[in-house]
Design a protein around this motif. Structure first.
Motif, PDB file in Angstrom:
ATOM      1  N   GLN A 148      66.815  12.263  32.798  1.00 47.84           N
ATOM      2  CA  GLN A 148      66.613  12.453  31.358  1.00 47.84           C
ATOM      3  C   GLN A 148      65.571  11.473  30.832  1.00 47.84           C
ATOM      4  O   GLN A 148      64.715  11.846  30.025  1.00 47.84           O
ATOM      5  CB  GLN A 148      67.936  12.286  30.605  1.00 47.84           C
ATOM      6  N   GLN A 149      65.619  10.227  31.317  1.00 50.31           N
ATOM      7  CA  GLN A 149      64.628   9.238  30.898  1.00 50.31           C
ATOM      8  C   GLN A 149      63.240   9.648  31.374  1.00 50.31           C
ATOM      9  O   GLN A 149      62.257   9.528  30.626  1.00 50.31           O
ATOM     10  CB  GLN A 149      64.993   7.853  31.442  1.00 50.31           C
ATOM     11  N   GLN A 150      63.151  10.147  32.600  1.00 51.66           N
ATOM     12  CA  GLN A 150      61.868  10.600  33.120  1.00 51.66           C
ATOM     13  C   GLN A 150      61.342  11.777  32.297  1.00 51.66           C
ATOM     14  O   GLN A 150      60.150  11.835  31.975  1.00 51.66           O
ATOM     15  CB  GLN A 150      61.988  11.006  34.593  1.00 51.66           C
ATOM     16  N   LEU A 151      62.214  12.701  31.946  1.00 55.86           N
ATOM     17  CA  LEU A 151      61.804  13.843  31.131  1.00 55.86           C
ATOM     18  C   LEU A 151      61.306  13.390  29.761  1.00 55.86           C
ATOM     19  O   LEU A 151      60.300  13.910  29.251  1.00 55.86           O
ATOM     20  CB  LEU A 151      62.963  14.828  30.969  1.00 55.86           C
ATOM     21  N   GLU A 152      62.000  12.437  29.154  1.00 52.70           N
ATOM     22  CA  GLU A 152      61.578  11.933  27.856  1.00 52.70           C
ATOM     23  C   GLU A 152      60.208  11.264  27.961  1.00 52.70           C
ATOM     24  O   GLU A 152      59.333  11.480  27.106  1.00 52.70           O
ATOM     25  CB  GLU A 152      62.614  10.954  27.297  1.00 52.70           C
ATOM     26  N   THR A 153      59.999  10.478  29.009  1.00 51.37           N
ATOM     27  CA  THR A 153      58.717   9.820  29.233  1.00 51.37           C
ATOM     28  C   THR A 153      57.614  10.856  29.433  1.00 51.37           C
ATOM     29  O   THR A 153      56.531  10.754  28.839  1.00 51.37           O
ATOM     30  CB  THR A 153      58.788   8.886  30.461  1.00 51.37           C
ATOM     31  N   GLN A 154      57.893  11.862  30.245  1.00 53.03           N
ATOM     32  CA  GLN A 154      56.909  12.917  30.490  1.00 53.03           C
ATOM     33  C   GLN A 154      56.613  13.700  29.219  1.00 53.03           C
ATOM     34  O   GLN A 154      55.455  14.054  28.956  1.00 53.03           O
ATOM     35  CB  GLN A 154      57.392  13.843  31.599  1.00 53.03           C
ATOM     36  N   GLN A 155      57.635  13.953  28.405  1.00 50.20           N
ATOM     37  CA  GLN A 155      57.420  14.675  27.156  1.00 50.20           C
ATOM     38  C   GLN A 155      56.553  13.856  26.208  1.00 50.20           C
ATOM     39  O   GLN A 155      55.677  14.390  25.541  1.00 50.20           O
ATOM     40  CB  GLN A 155      58.754  15.041  26.493  1.00 50.20           C
ATOM     41  N   ASP A 156      56.776  12.528  26.168  1.00 46.42           N
ATOM     42  CA  ASP A 156      55.938  11.657  25.346  1.00 46.42           C
ATOM     43  C   ASP A 156      54.487  11.721  25.812  1.00 46.42           C
ATOM     44  O   ASP A 156      53.563  11.793  24.995  1.00 46.42           O
ATOM     45  CB  ASP A 156      56.441  10.206  25.398  1.00 46.42           C
ATOM     46  N   GLN A 157      54.283  11.698  27.133  1.00 47.73           N
ATOM     47  CA  GLN A 157      52.932  11.783  27.683  1.00 47.73           C
ATOM     48  C   GLN A 157      52.283  13.117  27.330  1.00 47.73           C
ATOM     49  O   GLN A 157      51.099  13.171  26.964  1.00 47.73           O
ATOM     50  CB  GLN A 157      52.950  11.580  29.201  1.00 47.73           C
ATOM     51  N   ILE A 158      53.043  14.187  27.423  1.00 51.14           N
ATOM     52  CA  ILE A 158      52.525  15.515  27.077  1.00 51.14           C
ATOM     53  C   ILE A 158      52.127  15.553  25.604  1.00 51.14           C
ATOM     54  O   ILE A 158      51.055  16.059  25.253  1.00 51.14           O
ATOM     55  CB  ILE A 158      53.561  16.615  27.402  1.00 51.14           C
ATOM     56  N   ASP A 159      52.977  14.999  24.743  1.00 49.54           N
ATOM     57  CA  ASP A 159      52.675  14.978  23.305  1.00 49.54           C
ATOM     58  C   ASP A 159      51.392  14.187  23.035  1.00 49.54           C
ATOM     59  O   ASP A 159      50.548  14.613  22.237  1.00 49.54           O
ATOM     60  CB  ASP A 159      53.844  14.382  22.515  1.00 49.54           C
ATOM     61  N   GLN A 160      51.237  13.038  23.709  1.00 50.86           N
ATOM     62  CA  GLN A 160      50.038  12.221  23.533  1.00 50.86           C
ATOM     63  C   GLN A 160      48.793  12.969  24.012  1.00 50.86           C
ATOM     64  O   GLN A 160      47.738  12.946  23.353  1.00 50.86           O
ATOM     65  CB  GLN A 160      50.175  10.892  24.282  1.00 50.86           C
ATOM     66  N   LEU A 161      48.907  13.632  25.163  1.00 52.96           N
ATOM     67  CA  LEU A 161      47.770  14.388  25.696  1.00 52.96           C
ATOM     68  C   LEU A 161      47.404  15.557  24.781  1.00 52.96           C
ATOM     69  O   LEU A 161      46.216  15.833  24.561  1.00 52.96           O
ATOM     70  CB  LEU A 161      48.068  14.887  27.108  1.00 52.96           C
TER      71      LEU A 161
END
Length: 116
Positions: A74-87
């Motif tokens: 879940q933490q990895q997914l949240e981190t990846q989602q943050d990266q996707i939002d930034q990109l």
């Protein structure tokens, strides 16, 4: 036992059930489970407890491991989602900049065509 089953039934009397015949032949013993008849005696609680405790401990351990794995994912997914939002925000910003540059180039071309 078979001998008791073969005996003729006296008029007005009821035939003996299998449980009644077993009780007459074997007698009543402690250890028979009331209501369950003369089948196999269940393993006592004290004998079965250690193996179920080991199994319970193993299952609890696996549950904790699984919960930790889920939390990590879940933490990895949240981190990846943050990266996707930034990109996505970066791509949108770059698209706006390119659009503005394209508009400036078009204005410059139109103005240069009008002056020639």
């Amino acid at each position: 036992m078979l001998e008791l089953q073969r005996q003729p039934i006296v008029e007005g009397a009821m035939a003996m059930t299998e449980a009644e015949i077993c009780e007459r032949v074997l007698g009543q013993k402690s250890g028979y489970v009331k209501g369950l008849g003369f089948g196999p005696k269940p393993i006592s609680f004290s004998k079965s407890r250690p193996s179920s405790s080991k199994r319970e401990i193993e299952l609890e351990h696996r549950l904790v491991e699984t919960q930790l794995l889920v939390e990590t994912q879940q933490q990895q997914l949240e981190t990846q989602q943050d990266q996707i939002d930034q990109l996505e925000a970066l791509v949108q910003k770059q698209n706006q900049q390119h659009h503005q540059q394209f508009e400036e180039i078009l204005r410059h071309l139109r103005s240069s065509q009008g002056s020639s």
